[in-house]
Design a protein around this motif. Structure first.
Motif, PDB file in Angstrom:
ATOM      1  N   VAL A  85       0.855  -1.185   0.000  1.00 36.20           N
ATOM      2  CA  VAL A  85       0.000   0.000   0.000  1.00 36.20           C
ATOM      3  C   VAL A  85       0.893   1.237   0.000  1.00 36.20           C
ATOM      4  CG1 VAL A  85      -1.919  -1.154   1.156  1.00 36.20           C
ATOM      5  CG2 VAL A  85      -0.135  -0.079   2.541  1.00 36.20           C
ATOM      6  N   PRO A  86       0.357   2.402  -0.396  1.00 41.29           N
ATOM      7  CA  PRO A  86       1.181   3.622  -0.428  1.00 41.29           C
ATOM      8  C   PRO A  86       1.783   3.950   0.928  1.00 41.29           C
ATOM      9  CG  PRO A  86      -0.876   3.953  -1.635  1.00 41.29           C
ATOM     10  CD  PRO A  86      -0.998   2.638  -0.928  1.00 41.29           C
ATOM     11  N   SER A  87       2.932   4.595   0.906  1.00 37.61           N
ATOM     12  CA  SER A  87       3.683   4.821   2.143  1.00 37.61           C
ATOM     13  C   SER A  87       2.899   5.623   3.171  1.00 37.61           C
ATOM     14  CB  SER A  87       5.017   5.510   1.840  1.00 37.61           C
ATOM     15  OG  SER A  87       4.802   6.789   1.262  1.00 37.61           O
ATOM     16  N   GLN A  88       2.153   6.624   2.727  1.00 35.94           N
ATOM     17  CA  GLN A  88       1.464   7.479   3.693  1.00 35.94           C
ATOM     18  C   GLN A  88       0.184   6.848   4.239  1.00 35.94           C
ATOM     19  OE1 GLN A  88       3.213   9.891   4.798  1.00 35.94           O
ATOM     20  NE2 GLN A  88       4.753   9.799   3.171  1.00 35.94           N
ATOM     21  N   ARG A 105       6.114 -14.558  11.269  1.00 34.96           N
ATOM     22  CA  ARG A 105       6.373 -14.563   9.832  1.00 34.96           C
ATOM     23  C   ARG A 105       7.033 -13.260   9.378  1.00 34.96           C
ATOM     24  NH1 ARG A 105       5.720 -19.229  10.998  1.00 34.96           N
ATOM     25  NH2 ARG A 105       4.160 -20.608  10.070  1.00 34.96           N
ATOM     26  N   THR A 106       7.678 -13.316   8.220  1.00 36.67           N
ATOM     27  CA  THR A 106       8.369 -12.152   7.674  1.00 36.67           C
ATOM     28  C   THR A 106       7.372 -11.168   7.083  1.00 36.67           C
ATOM     29  OG1 THR A 106      10.241 -13.583   7.115  1.00 36.67           O
ATOM     30  CG2 THR A 106      10.190 -11.394   6.099  1.00 36.67           C
ATOM     31  N   LEU A 107       7.564  -9.879   7.394  1.00 40.58           N
ATOM     32  CA  LEU A 107       6.754  -8.803   6.827  1.00 40.58           C
ATOM     33  C   LEU A 107       7.613  -8.054   5.815  1.00 40.58           C
ATOM     34  CD1 LEU A 107       5.132  -7.464  10.135  1.00 40.58           C
ATOM     35  CD2 LEU A 107       4.315  -9.280   8.614  1.00 40.58           C
ATOM     36  N   ILE A 108       7.080  -7.849   4.625  1.00 48.22           N
ATOM     37  CA  ILE A 108       7.860  -7.278   3.515  1.00 48.22           C
ATOM     38  C   ILE A 108       7.212  -5.988   3.041  1.00 48.22           C
ATOM     39  CG2 ILE A 108       8.777  -7.717   1.198  1.00 48.22           C
ATOM     40  CD1 ILE A 108       7.798 -10.776   2.085  1.00 48.22           C
ATOM     41  N   SER A 109       7.983  -4.920   3.005  1.00 44.73           N
ATOM     42  CA  SER A 109       7.473  -3.630   2.543  1.00 44.73           C
ATOM     43  C   SER A 109       7.851  -3.380   1.088  1.00 44.73           C
ATOM     44  CB  SER A 109       8.035  -2.502   3.411  1.00 44.73           C
ATOM     45  OG  SER A 109       7.725  -1.242   2.843  1.00 44.73           O
ATOM     46  N   LEU A 110       6.843  -3.028   0.281  1.00 40.80           N
ATOM     47  CA  LEU A 110       7.098  -2.589  -1.093  1.00 40.80           C
ATOM     48  C   LEU A 110       7.045  -1.068  -1.207  1.00 40.80           C
ATOM     49  CD1 LEU A 110       5.027  -5.056  -3.346  1.00 40.80           C
ATOM     50  CD2 LEU A 110       7.343  -5.320  -2.421  1.00 40.80           C
ATOM     51  N   ALA A 111       6.564  -0.392  -0.153  1.00 42.90           N
ATOM     52  CA  ALA A 111       6.379   1.059  -0.203  1.00 42.90           C
ATOM     53  C   ALA A 111       7.718   1.781  -0.149  1.00 42.90           C
ATOM     54  CB  ALA A 111       5.493   1.507   0.951  1.00 42.90           C
ATOM     55  N   LYS A 112       7.792   2.900  -0.882  1.00 43.97           N
ATOM     56  CA  LYS A 112       9.020   3.691  -0.923  1.00 43.97           C
ATOM     57  C   LYS A 112       8.692   5.121  -0.514  1.00 43.97           C
ATOM     58  CE  LYS A 112      11.081   0.807  -4.545  1.00 43.97           C
ATOM     59  NZ  LYS A 112      11.602   0.730  -5.929  1.00 43.97           N
ATOM     60  N   GLY A 113       9.008   5.450   0.717  1.00 52.77           N
ATOM     61  CA  GLY A 113       8.717   6.789   1.200  1.00 52.77           C
ATOM     62  C   GLY A 113       9.186   6.968   2.628  1.00 52.77           C
ATOM     63  N   VAL A 114       9.030   8.185   3.125  1.00 49.80           N
ATOM     64  CA  VAL A 114       9.304   8.521   4.525  1.00 49.80           C
ATOM     65  C   VAL A 114       8.009   9.110   5.080  1.00 49.80           C
ATOM     66  CG1 VAL A 114      10.627   9.988   6.102  1.00 49.80           C
ATOM     67  CG2 VAL A 114      11.753   8.929   4.129  1.00 49.80           C
ATOM     68  N   GLU A 115       7.540   8.566   6.187  1.00 46.32           N
ATOM     69  CA  GLU A 115       6.238   8.976   6.716  1.00 46.32           C
ATOM     70  C   GLU A 115       6.252  10.436   7.151  1.00 46.32           C
ATOM     71  OE1 GLU A 115       2.912   6.801   9.431  1.00 46.32           O
ATOM     72  OE2 GLU A 115       4.846   7.135  10.418  1.00 46.32           O
ATOM     73  N   LEU A 116       5.211  11.153   6.769  1.00 46.38           N
ATOM     74  CA  LEU A 116       5.059  12.538   7.190  1.00 46.38           C
ATOM     75  C   LEU A 116       4.921  12.607   8.710  1.00 46.38           C
ATOM     76  CD1 LEU A 116       2.538  13.670   4.426  1.00 46.38           C
ATOM     77  CD2 LEU A 116       4.893  14.485   4.676  1.00 46.38           C
ATOM     78  N   CYS A 190      18.761   0.982   1.598  1.00 46.99           N
ATOM     79  CA  CYS A 190      17.813   0.589   0.559  1.00 46.99           C
ATOM     80  C   CYS A 190      16.525   1.396   0.633  1.00 46.99           C
ATOM     81  CB  CYS A 190      17.510  -0.908   0.667  1.00 46.99           C
ATOM     82  SG  CYS A 190      18.903  -1.953   0.157  1.00 46.99           S
ATOM     83  N   GLU A 191      16.059   1.656   1.850  1.00 49.23           N
ATOM     84  CA  GLU A 191      14.832   2.442   1.983  1.00 49.23           C
ATOM     85  C   GLU A 191      15.041   3.909   1.604  1.00 49.23           C
ATOM     86  OE1 GLU A 191      11.666   0.862   4.943  1.00 49.23           O
ATOM     87  OE2 GLU A 191      13.522   1.117   6.071  1.00 49.23           O
ATOM     88  N   LEU A 192      16.153   4.496   1.996  1.00 52.44           N
ATOM     89  CA  LEU A 192      16.391   5.895   1.652  1.00 52.44           C
ATOM     90  C   LEU A 192      16.616   6.065   0.157  1.00 52.44           C
ATOM     91  CD1 LEU A 192      18.586   7.165   4.612  1.00 52.44           C
ATOM     92  CD2 LEU A 192      16.187   7.662   4.153  1.00 52.44           C
ATOM     93  N   GLY A 193      17.263   5.077  -0.467  1.00 50.01           N
ATOM     94  CA  GLY A 193      17.412   5.128  -1.917  1.00 50.01           C
ATOM     95  C   GLY A 193      16.058   5.111  -2.605  1.00 50.01           C
ATOM     96  N   GLY A 194      15.162   4.247  -2.125  1.00 53.53           N
ATOM     97  CA  GLY A 194      13.840   4.147  -2.725  1.00 53.53           C
ATOM     98  C   GLY A 194      12.985   5.371  -2.507  1.00 53.53           C
ATOM     99  N   ALA A 195      13.090   5.977  -1.331  1.00 49.04           N
ATOM    100  CA  ALA A 195      12.305   7.176  -1.037  1.00 49.04           C
ATOM    101  C   ALA A 195      12.876   8.400  -1.749  1.00 49.04           C
ATOM    102  CB  ALA A 195      12.269   7.416   0.469  1.00 49.04           C
ATOM    103  N   GLY A 196      14.196   8.538  -1.712  1.00 47.31           N
ATOM    104  CA  GLY A 196      14.830   9.716  -2.287  1.00 47.31           C
ATOM    105  C   GLY A 196      14.694   9.817  -3.791  1.00 47.31           C
ATOM    106  N   LYS A 197      14.715   8.672  -4.470  1.00 46.19           N
ATOM    107  CA  LYS A 197      14.677   8.717  -5.933  1.00 46.19           C
ATOM    108  C   LYS A 197      13.367   9.287  -6.458  1.00 46.19           C
ATOM    109  CE  LYS A 197      11.855   4.994  -6.356  1.00 46.19           C
ATOM    110  NZ  LYS A 197      10.703   4.718  -7.215  1.00 46.19           N
ATOM    111  N   ASN A 198      12.272   9.156  -5.709  1.00 47.48           N
ATOM    112  CA  ASN A 198      11.003   9.725  -6.154  1.00 47.48           C
ATOM    113  C   ASN A 198      11.075  11.247  -6.226  1.00 47.48           C
ATOM    114  OD1 ASN A 198       9.562   7.292  -6.431  1.00 47.48           O
ATOM    115  ND2 ASN A 198       9.087   7.236  -4.257  1.00 47.48           N
TER     116      ASN A 198
END
Length: 338
Positions: A85-88, A105-116, A190-198
């Protein structure tokens, strides 16, 4: 001997383009995948027509992939849970699902962002809301244009988790003839790369919308990578991560492709459209970087990291700075060593 269970059944919470594409990857890798869809029409289309025409028109979905609007049944018996789901909106959705998550169980995030407001990365939001150890949370990052992956065009990605064995188990669960994954333990990078590139893709789109050429766009991409790397270093990321798929790879794809919502949104801003006009042309959807630029700039300020491109994008999106003024401001900054 690893105690991490083999991933055989996967729950994917979110039936958008990337969630559906990643679900297809895991089904193509031989896993039983069940997708939670908010809208009954999408779930019915996936089950009855093997398609998700709203998000991936023309793509035939595999038989191992099914869908439901019942989150409890989707999550029952899952070896891994993919949050798509979207990051926000991740926090509010996860609060609803928290009690249904399968234990251990493992939880996997596909969202790329930094929460407001909180300025948390997505893995931190998951740890916070789900109350799980950080080493149970993995993130997927890299050049992940959903349409190309769903069309089975060859690509590579990164699965990052502090627990290397979990990352390897996920790697085994999503390796196909067209999708190659690498493991990494640097979740922060990896998360900052994904958030920053947007955010940088918005800047590149603005430059393209202004009619600027390859030199200008390459300069923004390169200096944008420097910004993301500086912020990552301040937060404890491995600098080498930003030279890899989750850094440079994701940045190049998002800044270059017409399939990139952030790049396309930025082009509209560069042509002089307002944020509301660009949103309307984008079927009422705001590009991820429009929100993330605010939280990323706040994160930079908190850690004393200068982010001139991200800040310029923030002011174009939220303070009325014109694209022309943005370009003039960036090119006129005080000269310094690279």
């Amino acid at each position: 001997m690893s105690t991490v269970q083999e991933v055989r059944r996967v729950a994917v919470l979110g039936a958008g383009s990337w969630g559906t594409a990643f679900a297809k990857v895991m089904a193509d890798a031989g896993r039983e995948v069940v997708v939670w869809a908010r809208r009954p029409a999408i779930a019915a289309s996936i089950n009855d027509e093997r398609a998700n025409p709203d998000y991936l028109p023309g793509i035939v979905l595999p038989r191992l992939l099914s869908a439901s609007t019942n989150a409890a049944s989707v999550l029952e018996g899952a070896d891994a849970v993919v949050l798509a789901v979207p990051s926000q909106t991740l926090r509010s959705n996860l609060q609803v699902w928290r009690e249904l998550l399968p234990a251990g169980r493992t939880l996997i995030s596909l969202a790329k962002g930094v929460e407001l407001h909180t300025l948390k990365r997505m893995s931190e939001v998951i740890v916070d809301v789900a109350g799980v150890p950080a080493d149970r949370v993995a993130v997927v990052s890299g050049p992940n244009l959903a349409r190309e992956i769903a069309a089975e065009e060859p690509t590579a990605t990164v699965i990052a988790c502090a627990d290397h064995d979990r990352a390897v188990a996920l790697q085994n669960a999503c390796t196909t003839g067209y999708f190659r994954s690498y493991t990494n333990t640097d979740v922060i990078g990896c998360e900052l790369g994904g958030a920053g590139k947007n955010v940088i893709a918005l800047a590149v789109g603005i430059a393209a919308g202004m009619g600027l050429g390859d030199n200008s766009r390459a300069s923004v991409i390169t200096r944008g990578l420097a910004e993301i790397s500086r912020l990552g270093a301040a937060l404890g990321a491995d600098p080498l991560t930003f030279a890899g798929l989750a850094g440079l790879g994701d940045l190049v794809a998002t800044c270059s492709s017409p399939l990139s919502r952030n790049r396309s949104f930025g082009e509209r801003l560069g042509r002089g459209e307002s944020l509301a006009q660009a949103e309307a042309a984008n079927h009422g959807q705001i590009a991820e970087g429009v929100k993330s630029c605010v939280s990323i700039c706040e994160l930079g300020a908190r850690h004393g990291v200068e982010l001139p491109i991200a800040d310029a994008v923030r002011r174009v999106c939220h303070e009325g700075l014109s694209a022309a003024a943005m370009a003039k401001e960036l090119i006129s900054r005080t000269p310094k060593p690279e």
